[in-house]
Design a protein around this motif. Structure first.
Motif, PDB file in Angstrom:
ATOM      1  N   GLY A  25      -3.071 -20.199 -14.493  1.00  0.00           N
ATOM      2  CA  GLY A  25      -1.847 -19.795 -15.170  1.00  0.00           C
ATOM      3  C   GLY A  25      -0.670 -20.609 -14.683  1.00  0.00           C
ATOM      4  N   PRO A  26       0.550 -20.115 -14.888  1.00  0.00           N
ATOM      5  CA  PRO A  26       1.747 -20.847 -14.459  1.00  0.00           C
ATOM      6  C   PRO A  26       1.706 -21.171 -12.969  1.00  0.00           C
ATOM      7  CG  PRO A  26       2.330 -18.998 -15.857  1.00  0.00           C
ATOM      8  CD  PRO A  26       0.869 -18.864 -15.569  1.00  0.00           C
ATOM      9  N   GLU A  27       2.300 -22.278 -12.618  1.00  0.00           N
ATOM     10  CA  GLU A  27       2.300 -22.713 -11.217  1.00  0.00           C
ATOM     11  C   GLU A  27       2.877 -21.627 -10.315  1.00  0.00           C
ATOM     12  OE1 GLU A  27       3.971 -26.382  -8.403  1.00  0.00           O
ATOM     13  OE2 GLU A  27       4.374 -26.343 -10.565  1.00  0.00           O
ATOM     14  N   GLY A  28       2.186 -21.365  -9.229  1.00  0.00           N
ATOM     15  CA  GLY A  28       2.635 -20.371  -8.271  1.00  0.00           C
ATOM     16  C   GLY A  28       2.068 -18.986  -8.495  1.00  0.00           C
ATOM     17  N   THR A  29       1.400 -18.748  -9.624  1.00  0.00           N
ATOM     18  CA  THR A  29       0.792 -17.446  -9.883  1.00  0.00           C
ATOM     19  C   THR A  29      -0.358 -17.212  -8.910  1.00  0.00           C
ATOM     20  OG1 THR A  29       1.379 -17.553 -12.211  1.00  0.00           O
ATOM     21  CG2 THR A  29      -0.364 -16.015 -11.609  1.00  0.00           C
ATOM     22  N   THR A  30      -0.462 -16.012  -8.393  1.00  0.00           N
ATOM     23  CA  THR A  30      -1.495 -15.691  -7.415  1.00  0.00           C
ATOM     24  C   THR A  30      -2.234 -14.411  -7.802  1.00  0.00           C
ATOM     25  OG1 THR A  30       0.114 -14.478  -6.056  1.00  0.00           O
ATOM     26  CG2 THR A  30      -0.286 -16.804  -5.489  1.00  0.00           C
ATOM     27  N   VAL A  31      -3.403 -14.233  -7.185  1.00  0.00           N
ATOM     28  CA  VAL A  31      -4.175 -12.998  -7.304  1.00  0.00           C
ATOM     29  C   VAL A  31      -4.613 -12.596  -5.911  1.00  0.00           C
ATOM     30  CG1 VAL A  31      -4.992 -13.437  -9.650  1.00  0.00           C
ATOM     31  CG2 VAL A  31      -6.321 -14.275  -7.702  1.00  0.00           C
ATOM     32  N   LEU A  32      -5.177 -11.404  -5.792  1.00  0.00           N
ATOM     33  CA  LEU A  32      -5.722 -10.950  -4.517  1.00  0.00           C
ATOM     34  C   LEU A  32      -7.238 -11.095  -4.535  1.00  0.00           C
ATOM     35  CD1 LEU A  32      -3.596  -7.731  -3.858  1.00  0.00           C
ATOM     36  CD2 LEU A  32      -3.245 -10.041  -2.964  1.00  0.00           C
ATOM     37  N   HIS A  33      -7.769 -11.653  -3.462  1.00  0.00           N
ATOM     38  CA  HIS A  33      -9.219 -11.770  -3.316  1.00  0.00           C
ATOM     39  C   HIS A  33      -9.803 -10.359  -3.312  1.00  0.00           C
ATOM     40  CE1 HIS A  33     -13.051 -12.150  -1.203  1.00  0.00           C
ATOM     41  NE2 HIS A  33     -13.051 -13.425  -1.572  1.00  0.00           N
ATOM     42  N   PRO A  34     -10.768 -10.067  -4.200  1.00  0.00           N
ATOM     43  CA  PRO A  34     -11.228  -8.678  -4.347  1.00  0.00           C
ATOM     44  C   PRO A  34     -11.730  -8.030  -3.060  1.00  0.00           C
ATOM     45  CG  PRO A  34     -12.010 -10.019  -6.172  1.00  0.00           C
ATOM     46  CD  PRO A  34     -11.383 -10.960  -5.187  1.00  0.00           C
ATOM     47  N   GLY A  35     -12.568  -8.731  -2.312  1.00  0.00           N
ATOM     48  CA  GLY A  35     -13.099  -8.132  -1.088  1.00  0.00           C
ATOM     49  C   GLY A  35     -12.025  -7.873  -0.052  1.00  0.00           C
ATOM     50  N   LEU A  36     -11.118  -8.822   0.110  1.00  0.00           N
ATOM     51  CA  LEU A  36     -10.044  -8.653   1.087  1.00  0.00           C
ATOM     52  C   LEU A  36      -9.036  -7.601   0.618  1.00  0.00           C
ATOM     53  CD1 LEU A  36      -9.436 -12.382   2.111  1.00  0.00           C
ATOM     54  CD2 LEU A  36     -10.748 -10.632   3.331  1.00  0.00           C
ATOM     55  N   ALA A  37      -8.784  -7.553  -0.680  1.00  0.00           N
ATOM     56  CA  ALA A  37      -7.849  -6.549  -1.199  1.00  0.00           C
ATOM     57  C   ALA A  37      -8.373  -5.144  -0.951  1.00  0.00           C
ATOM     58  CB  ALA A  37      -7.620  -6.769  -2.692  1.00  0.00           C
ATOM     59  N   ALA A  38      -9.661  -4.948  -1.129  1.00  0.00           N
ATOM     60  CA  ALA A  38     -10.236  -3.624  -0.902  1.00  0.00           C
ATOM     61  C   ALA A  38     -10.017  -3.179   0.532  1.00  0.00           C
ATOM     62  CB  ALA A  38     -11.730  -3.645  -1.235  1.00  0.00           C
ATOM     63  N   GLU A  39     -10.176  -4.093   1.471  1.00  0.00           N
ATOM     64  CA  GLU A  39     -10.021  -3.751   2.889  1.00  0.00           C
ATOM     65  C   GLU A  39      -8.561  -3.531   3.253  1.00  0.00           C
ATOM     66  OE1 GLU A  39     -10.619  -5.786   7.304  1.00  0.00           O
ATOM     67  OE2 GLU A  39     -11.231  -6.875   5.508  1.00  0.00           O
ATOM     68  N   VAL A  40      -7.680  -4.401   2.780  1.00  0.00           N
ATOM     69  CA  VAL A  40      -6.280  -4.360   3.203  1.00  0.00           C
ATOM     70  C   VAL A  40      -5.496  -3.252   2.499  1.00  0.00           C
ATOM     71  CG1 VAL A  40      -4.124  -5.671   3.285  1.00  0.00           C
ATOM     72  CG2 VAL A  40      -6.280  -6.801   3.812  1.00  0.00           C
ATOM     73  N   LEU A  41      -5.712  -3.114   1.200  1.00  0.00           N
ATOM     74  CA  LEU A  41      -4.920  -2.154   0.426  1.00  0.00           C
ATOM     75  C   LEU A  41      -5.542  -0.764   0.383  1.00  0.00           C
ATOM     76  CD1 LEU A  41      -3.943  -4.317  -2.682  1.00  0.00           C
ATOM     77  CD2 LEU A  41      -2.608  -3.919  -0.614  1.00  0.00           C
ATOM     78  N   TYR A  42      -6.866  -0.716   0.335  1.00  0.00           N
ATOM     79  CA  TYR A  42      -7.551   0.548   0.054  1.00  0.00           C
ATOM     80  C   TYR A  42      -8.599   0.873   1.108  1.00  0.00           C
ATOM     81  CZ  TYR A  42      -5.590  -1.113  -4.372  1.00  0.00           C
ATOM     82  OH  TYR A  42      -4.752  -1.614  -5.333  1.00  0.00           O
ATOM     83  N   GLY A  43      -8.341   0.505   2.345  1.00  0.00           N
ATOM     84  CA  GLY A  43      -9.316   0.685   3.411  1.00  0.00           C
ATOM     85  C   GLY A  43      -9.621   2.131   3.743  1.00  0.00           C
TER      86      GLY A  43
END
Length: 228
Positions: free
Chosen positions: A116-134
């Motif tokens: 997508g547009p330059e600078g757009t980011t997403v969260l790595h699914p496995g890491l997001a699960a641990e960091v956000l929803y641990g």
């Protein structure tokens, strides 16, 4: 200005209104009108304008809750009867979420470039699960990760145009098990608010413990005196 029977819930970066569905449903079951605006408008100013429109459309001054980056958004909105900062940023004059400390190192590791547009980011699914929803069950965490969306750059560096927490009663909820925003930073920001609660949850209690938020918002809307 007394509390009414309405609440506006404001999500954070990468999140969607659907993440707040269990909380919104629980509040509506108690007779509370709930609006959850969609952010991702491209800038803090645009996100703030979207939430301001929701507040202005309310029949009475609503309670306004902001999660994480959503704290920067609600800081710039006028007309709420009460502000609730949930593991959120509480910027002062000239401050942005990024300048206050922003994401933890663990959350920064989970941020990866997206198509997508330059600078757009997403969260790595496995890491997001641990960091956000641990602190969530595996099915809850998987559903929450599946709802995450790409994030345009720059929102976290936005500076609110004004600072409603200086004039409006506010409650800060520290999430003591948070891996995304350091609880030490949260406690420092909480000192800017009228009252502070602390929960032993991760970054997203609207996923792991939605009943906590339903009870808190219901209590504050009803005008119950803060617990000691």
């Amino acid at each position: 200005m007394g509390a009414g029977t309405a609440a506006v819930l404001v999500h954070g970066l990468y999140h969607r209104p659907e993440h707040f569905a269990p909380v919104a449903d629980g509040l509506r079951a108690k007779g509370i009108d709930v609006v959850v605006p969609e952010l991702h408008r491209g800038s803090l100013a645009a996100d703030t304008a979207a939430v301001q429109a929701a507040v202005d459309a309310s029949r009475e001054p609503p309670l306004l809750l902001g999660h994480s980056y959503g704290g920067s958004v609600i800081t710039g909105v006028r007309g709420a009867c009460r502000l609730v900062y949930l593991a959120a940023f509480v910027p002062d004059v000239g401050e942005s979420a990024a300048a206050l400390g922003g994401a933890s190192a663990r959350l920064r590791e989970a941020i990866v470039p997206a198509a997508g547009p330059e600078g757009t980011t997403v969260l790595h699914p496995g890491l997001a699960a641990e960091v956000l929803y641990g602190d969530c069950s595996e099915p809850l965490a998987a559903r929450a990760v599946g709802l995450l969306r790409p994030q345009a750059p720059g929102c976290g560096r936005g500076i609110p145009a004004h600072h409603s927490w200086k004039r409006t009663p506010s409650t800060y909820v520290v999430c003591a098990g948070d891996r995304a925003i350091d609880p030490v930073l949260q406690r420092r920001l909480a000192a800017r608010c009228t009252e502070v609660r602390e929960w032993r949850t991760g970054h997203a209690p609207f996923v792991s413990r939605p009943a906590l938020l339903v009870d808190l918002v219901s209590e504050l809307i009803a005008g119950v005196s803060p617990r000691p």
